[in-house]
Design a protein around this motif. Structure first.
Motif: not given
Lengths: 386, 298
Positions: A53-54, A76, A60, A24-26, A64, A78, A57
């Motif tokens: 695809k959140v 994830t 995200a 799950s990430a941005y 998670c 960032s 963050e």
């Protein structure tokens, strides 16, 4: 198989080899290549994971936490502002004992906007209950990413794998990619000790009164202590399989050293070059690389630095109003060394916001460290324009 | 609805224990009890900060017989997304994931995560039990607080000066497969909507009006009556929206005057006759808007 890859892709390949189940990430510069490559892997089926695809963050890390609580291996990535936005949920993952792994590409905090490297983003998350592992090379990034899942799941703590923006994230280096079979042997599918399970309904994270809260924090503290030992075991297993190990700390050419530089991240590689040269010239100088920042390997650092005359800590970060953060931690660790064996500690702040740290920068620090004849009272900022 | 029909309609299983920590007369545990009766044991509940964080009971107790994940205020929809992904990737597609949030966690601080999840059409049921203010922290206004209401942050000298956010339209605008309103005073209608929501995949949103005796200032035994007044006088119409375009009323109303509802609650005690006219006009306007949405539905 050896490949020439950037640090970001070393992360993605590590995640793939770890058979992560939920990502799950941005997007944020300079992390984006990590998630772009993972998106392609998920789309092609090369990685059998769900990619959420959140919209931020914060979400995200929240996603998670949920995925990890439901028992899956979760990842994830960032940087900087994104990591700062996650802050609340970093605590949630830490206190919730969710073994989430994230890659953080070290990037300076704004304002002013700056996409280049320094460590203030990850170091600001020091007390969120995450294990922090700083990397020097892309090989170390890939290996550490795989090790991180093993460590996280062994102690039920989240792990942050940290690499310098651009110097690693966007720089190509040859990296030995381990075989999938080897990684599968090292890191079997996650079997959570406790999870959200309708056949065994439990409540996670409910209201905890003063009579129980401290014990939960104590358990977390014990898990951090276990993680120190556990990492060495995991690292040793990794060496049996791959021939490589990294260590929570790495003493380098420290035999009889009178001056030791302490570094983390890619500054280490630059310092190695300078130290190699000076050792050739007969100078009694060495290097201590710190990879693990939480849990902090205080005892190992004390053992390594005891009896050294002078220690120069190079900090690509600063705690405004105090000092470089590694210097502050190491100073505290050295307090337990008897005064006769306790080195002078020199703090050097450098390379903030991606300012280049060159061999000349390291030379300047070494010259200064030798020249001082009283214990320094405050950090020196290296390379400041006047 | 006769007693016999209700008995047949309401599943017998009880997944909420009576020893929960809600205030007397609270609509929220009743809402949870009804919803879980319909969803059953194969449900995982995600609970952000709200009254239910307390109602569920402190460690090591739980008033629910299903797994429960407590989370930070603004994260219900994001956590539910993560749990859904984890279940799916491990091949469990029949467990229902339900996010259960108050109006603060939905209308205000959780709206971004909810919008993101709805846009992705995440496969979960999101229930907002709406008691029209931050009740758990002591009755502070939210964007679900109706115009004119007293709360501890909208004193009688300067009561709530903004209109209640139209969350149903916001969710419908995401074109999710199912969005509906319900009220604890109408269990048959509520259960029917949960049943329908359970049978649909994708994001499903249920907005449940949950009367709050200490927050709205009425006595404990009047909660069900208060919900009936809200529904019957068009203040909280019961309806559903499919795919964001097919709007339908699910309950006839037998009145259109706001006064019996407003006058019954201490939070509106300071309002003048003029204020009452203003509220009436607002309710009329919204009702007409909803009628147009229903009439123009394909």
């Amino acid at each position: 198989m050896k490949k020439v890859i950037v640090g970001n892709h070393a992360v993605s390949l590590g995640v793939k080899l770890a058979r992560v189940e939920v990502v799950s990430a941005y997007p944020i510069t300079p992390q984006t290549q990590v998630v772009e490559m993972l998106s392609e892997m998920c789309a092609s089926g090369e990685l059998a994971a769900r990619f959420i695809k959140v919209e931020s963050e914060h979400s995200a890390m929240a996603a998670c936490c949920g995925a990890s609580a439901a028992g899956t291996r979760t990842f994830t990535a960032s940087s900087s502002q994104g990591l700062a936005l996650m802050h609340e949920m970093l605590h949630w993952a830490g206190n919730g004992r969710h073994p989430v792994v994230m890659a953080n590409i070290n990037r300076a905090m704004g304002p002013g906007w700056n996409v280049w490297t320094d460590q203030n983003d990850s170091l600001s998350q020091r007390d969120t209950g995450w294990i922090q592992l700083y990397c020097e090379t892309n090989q170390e990034v890939l290996d550490t990413t795989i090790q991180a899942f093993k460590l996280a799941e062994a102690v039920d703590l989240p792990v942050m794998v940290i690499l310098d923006a651009f110097y690693l994230s966007h720089t190509s280096e040859p990296v030995e990619i381990p075989d999938q079979d080897l990684v599968d042997e090292f890191l079997p599918r996650r079997e959570a000790r406790l999870k959200l399970d309708t056949s065994d309904p439990r409540s996670f994270g409910s209201l905890v009164r003063p009579e129980d809260y401290m014990e939960m924090r104590w358990d977390q503290q014990q898990a951090m202590t276990t993680a120190l030992r556990m990492y060495e075991e995991i690292d040793a297993d990794w060496k049996i399989l791959t021939g490589r190990r990294w260590g929570a700390i790495e003493p380098y050419r420290m035999d009889d050293a009178e001056l030791v530089l302490v570094t983390s991240g890619t500054v280490t590689s630059t310092a190695r070059e300078v130290i190699d040269q000076r050792r050739e010239d007969g100078e009694m100088i060495g290097l201590l690389k710190v990879k693990m920042f939480r849990p902090f390997p205080s005892a190992a650092i004390r053992r390594a630095l005891r009896g050294v005359d002078r220690v120069a800590v190079l900090d690509r970060n600063v705690s405004p109003g105090h000092s470089g953060i590694f210097a502050e931690e190491i100073r505290a660790a050295l307090y337990d060394v008897p005064p006769d064996d306790r080195p002078w500690l020199h703090g050097y702040v450098l390379g903030l916001g991606g300012r280049d740290v060159t061999p000349a920068t390291i030379e300047e620090i070494i010259e200064r460290a030798w020249a001082v004849d009283t214990p320094p009272r405050e950090d020196l900022w290296v390379g400041l324009k006047t | 609805m006769s007693q016999v029909m209700i008995k047949e309609l309401v599943p017998r299983r009880e997944l909420v224990d009576p020893g929960h920590l809600a205030c007397p007369g609270c609509g929220a545990p009743l809402a949870m009890r009804l919803v879980l009766k319909e969803l059953g044991e194969k449900t995982i509940v995600v609970l952000p900060a709200c009254c239910w964080s307390i109602i569920a009971g402190p460690y090591p107790q739980s008033s629910l017989h299903v797994p429960l994940y407590h989370t930070a205020f603004e994260t219900a929809a994001a956590v539910a997304s993560g749990i859904r992904a984890a279940l799916d990737v491990r091949g469990d597609t029949d467990t229902t994931v339900m996010a259960w949030a108050g109006d603060g966690g939905t209308f205000d601080i959780g709206l971004q995560a909810l919008s993101g999840a709805a846009e992705r059409n995440e496969d979960f049921l999101y229930v907002c039990y709406d008691n029209e203010a931050y009740m758990n922290t002591g009755i502070q206004r939210s964007s679900a607080t109706p115009w004119g209401a007293w709360t501890t942050t909208t004193p009688r000298s300067q009561p709530q000066g903004t209109k209640k956010k139209d969350i149903l339209s916001i969710m419908a605008a995401h074109r999710i497969p199912y969005a509906a309103t319900a009220c604890v005073s109408y269990p048959a209608d509520l259960l029917e909507k949960v049943r329908k929501a359970k049978s649909i995949r994708g994001t499903r949103f249920l907005h449940i009006l949950s009367p709050c005796p200490p927050g709205w200032k009425f006595s404990d035994e009047q909660s069900i009556e208060m919900g009936r007044k809200a529904v019957q006088n068009r203040i909280f119409p019961l309806m559903e929206v499919e795919d964001g375009i097919r709007w339908r009323f699910t309950m006839e109303t037998d009145g259109d005057r706001v006064e019996p509802y407003i006058k019954a609650q201490g939070r509106f005690r300071h309002l003048t006759d003029e204020d009452m006219v203003r509220i009436q006009d607002e309710v009329n306007a919204r009702w007409e808007y909803l009628e147009r949405m229903v009439a123009s539905s394909p």
